[in-house]
Design an enzyme around this catalytic site. Structure first.
Site, mmCIF file in Angstrom:
data_model
loop_
_atom_site.group_PDB
_atom_site.id
_atom_site.type_symbol
_atom_site.label_atom_id
_atom_site.label_comp_id
_atom_site.label_asym_id
_atom_site.label_seq_id
_atom_site.Cartn_x
_atom_site.Cartn_y
_atom_site.Cartn_z
ATOM 1 N N GLU A 103 0.840 -1.191 0.000
ATOM 2 C CA GLU A 103 0.000 0.000 0.000
ATOM 3 C C GLU A 103 0.877 1.243 0.000
ATOM 4 O O GLU A 103 2.102 1.158 0.152
ATOM 5 C CB GLU A 103 -0.969 -0.014 1.195
ATOM 6 N N HIS B 107 -9.310 10.010 2.508
ATOM 7 C CA HIS B 107 -8.909 8.911 1.635
ATOM 8 C C HIS B 107 -9.122 9.349 0.193
ATOM 9 O O HIS B 107 -10.192 9.856 -0.155
ATOM 10 C CB HIS B 107 -9.733 7.656 1.934
ATOM 11 N N ARG C 14 -1.137 9.271 1.473
ATOM 12 C CA ARG C 14 -2.530 9.606 1.195
ATOM 13 C C ARG C 14 -2.780 11.107 1.076
ATOM 14 O O ARG C 14 -3.613 11.534 0.276
ATOM 15 C CB ARG C 14 -3.426 9.015 2.296
ATOM 16 N N HIS D 228 -11.899 10.165 6.187
ATOM 17 C CA HIS D 228 -11.696 8.731 6.396
ATOM 18 C C HIS D 228 -11.197 8.375 7.783
ATOM 19 O O HIS D 228 -11.645 7.389 8.359
ATOM 20 C CB HIS D 228 -10.704 8.225 5.347
ATOM 21 N N ARG E 140 -1.643 9.381 8.631
ATOM 22 C CA ARG E 140 -1.533 7.965 8.992
ATOM 23 C C ARG E 140 -1.023 7.125 7.825
ATOM 24 O O ARG E 140 -1.515 7.234 6.713
ATOM 25 C CB ARG E 140 -2.899 7.429 9.430
#
Length: 529
Positions: free
Chosen positions: A134, A249, A290, A349, A384
């Site tokens: 990811e 997100h 992100r 998110h 995060r």
């Protein structure tokens, strides 16, 4: 199986006074029944624990919606130190390095514990745990269950563990309205549901209420996730930290649903790209952090371009094999990810900030603890790292439980005796029910316009003018005002927080807020600049 009911009727019931039921909890009370709350309750065994959940167990939790998985350095080419480096890099200077190292070091053992509890994580043909990639990870270290059903599987495990633990009592259909305090700290919880309001007398309360995305007009969270833990904490006198740091997100499925279906970052990890409707690249690196990807997509949308996820060439007809839940959501919206571009946009998110806690989960109020998304541990910083949230919930819930269990085993300490119970009754009668905003839709649009992907002082001040007058008696408005107040005070751009009027990044600093900061606001010259 531990008892579960919609009323608090235990041997510790102290009786009913008017319409107020008074109950004595034998041990801690956990507010919230997602992964963090249920694992903390289970790990506290054999200490008696009461878990309060407004919904039936396993329903309306962000845990159950998590697709991406749980990150841990378990691969042969990986190491917790590399995981820590990636976490620190993504966190944009606001992570606590000691917390990061501690949690990432605990990752492999946390996975072993979840497997021992019965977690069915995906494996390769050779039987080894399957590892996905990811954004902002330098290694394949994200473990999944059923492709994109990781959160649902871990929640299943947590629910089953709580149900089979005799010391855990789950109370469904009841929500916490206030954490009640006295001179010693926490003294109880005021709760309401079917029947009379009730006071649960206890010296230990664990907040595990999840995030606040439901306060935004576009979100991937359950709409019930509106920062209840932050409201309970600040009304009890606790400090919250960095609540303005909300992660958007990049790839929420933009098909007119509320909340918005999530298209996991793992899809991009398998090669899907981000493009405009004309097919032009919308972002240089689809697997950047992100905040970077969210800003790039936002900029494209502001320039008039629809943004889409393209998995046709990389996954094509295999999409459903890898991501069955996402494919189901797409098909329900009339889209076939093997042949169609998927319209996506950034959406609220995850809350990186929350109730300030120490390494064990203690807040600034004696007897009040917090864990999971509602807590600010120092792990996530300003952005995060993908799939660190389920890891944090697992590791920190166990640590909290171990520390609290040791504290409860020590002799002495304040008890909720007759005098304290009288004070509880008086304070409970004086507490309002903190109703929702009279116009929740207006509140959600107000917060998103002011504290979305891009922020500036005039927009934040306008929002506070609407929210602050409601904050004293309205929990939704209180949490939204805290986000705006923190965003106004953070006069820089860092991670997920982008101030168009303060584009530079300053020295790393945390934003600390209390109830007075939004119920009696005073703008400084710096904030208004």
């Amino acid at each position: 199986m531990a008892p579960s009911s919609s009323t608090l009727s235990t041997p510790g019931t102290l009786g009913t006074l008017g319409t107020l039921e008074i109950t004595y909890a034998e041990g801690p009370v956990v507010v919230g029944a997602g992964l963090a709350g249920l694992l903390a309750a289970t790990a506290l065994s054999p200490v008696p624990v009461t878990v309060i959940s407004p919904a039936p167990l396993g329903v309306d939790t962000s845990t159950g919606w998590a697709q991406g998985g749980i990150a841990a350095a378990v691969g042969p080419d990986d190491d917790p130190a590399l995981h820590a480096e990636d976490t620190l890099r993504a966190g944009a200077g606001l992570c606590d390095p000691e917390v990061v190292r501690s949690v990432t070091d605990a990752g492999p053992e946390a996975i072993s514990w979840l497997l021992a509890l019965g977690a069915r994580l995906d494996r390769g043909p050779d039987g080894a745990l399957a590892l996905g990639l990811e954004g902002a990870h330098c290694r394949r270290r994200v473990l999944h269950a059923a492709g994109d059903g990781s959160g649902a599987e871990l929640l299943r495990v947590a629910v089953a563990a709580a149900r089979r633990t005799p010391s855990v009592t789950v109370v469904e259909g009841v929500r916490a309205v206030r954490v009640l305090t006295d001179a010693h700290g926490v003294a109880g919880v005021l709760a309401e549901g079917a029947g009379p309001r009730r006071v649960v007398a206890t010296r230990s309360v664990i907040l595990a209420t999840g995030g606040l995305g439901g306060l935004y007009a576009h979100t991937t969270n359950p709409l019930a996730s509106r920062g209840q833990g932050l409201a309970l904490a600040v009304r009890a006198g606790a400090v919250v930290r960095d609540v303005e740091l909300v992660q958007f997100h990049p790839t929420a499925l933009d098909v007119g649903l509320d909340p918005m279906p999530l298209v996991s970052e793992a899809v991009r990890g398998e090669g899907a790209t981000l493009v405009t409707a004309s097919g032009a690249p919308a972002v240089t690196d689809p697997l950047a952090a992100r905040d970077v990807v969210a800003r790039a997509l936002w900029a494209a949308r502001q320039a008039g371009h629809a943004t889409c996820l393209d998995a046709r060439a990389t996954l094509g007809p295999r999409f459903g094999d890898h991501f069955p839940a996402i494919e189901s959501a797409c098909r329900a919206a009339g889209l076939d990810p093997s042949v169609d571009l998927l319209p996506v946009r950034p959406a609220a998110h995850y809350a990186m900030g929350g109730v300030l806690v120490d390494a064990a989960g203690r807040t600034t109020v004696p007897g009040l603890w917090a864990v999971g998304e509602c807590a600010s541990t120092g792990l996530h910083g300003a952005n995060r790292l993908a799939s660190n949230s389920l890891l944090e919930a697992t590791v920190c819930s166990r640590r909290l439980a171990a520390t609290l269990r040791d504290e409860l085993a020590r002799p002495g300490g304040p008890q909720v005796g007759p005098a304290a119970r009288r004070d509880l009754i008086a304070s409970a009668r004086g507490a309002g029910s903190a109703p929702q905003a009279t116009d929740l839709a207006l509140l959600r649009s107000t917060l998103e316009a002011a504290a979305g992907v891009l922020r500036d002082a005039p927009g934040l001040q306008r929002a506070l003018g609407i929210l602050a007058p409601l904050a004293a008696h309205d929990d939704d408005a209180l949490v939204a005002a805290l986000v705006c107040r923190g965003a106004l005070q953070r006069t820089e751009s860092r991670g997920a927080h982008t101030r168009t009027d303060h584009p530079a990044t300053g020295e790393p600093q945390h934003t600390l807020l209390t109830l007075a900061d939004v119920t009696t606001p005073t703008l400084t010259d710096k904030e208004a600049s």
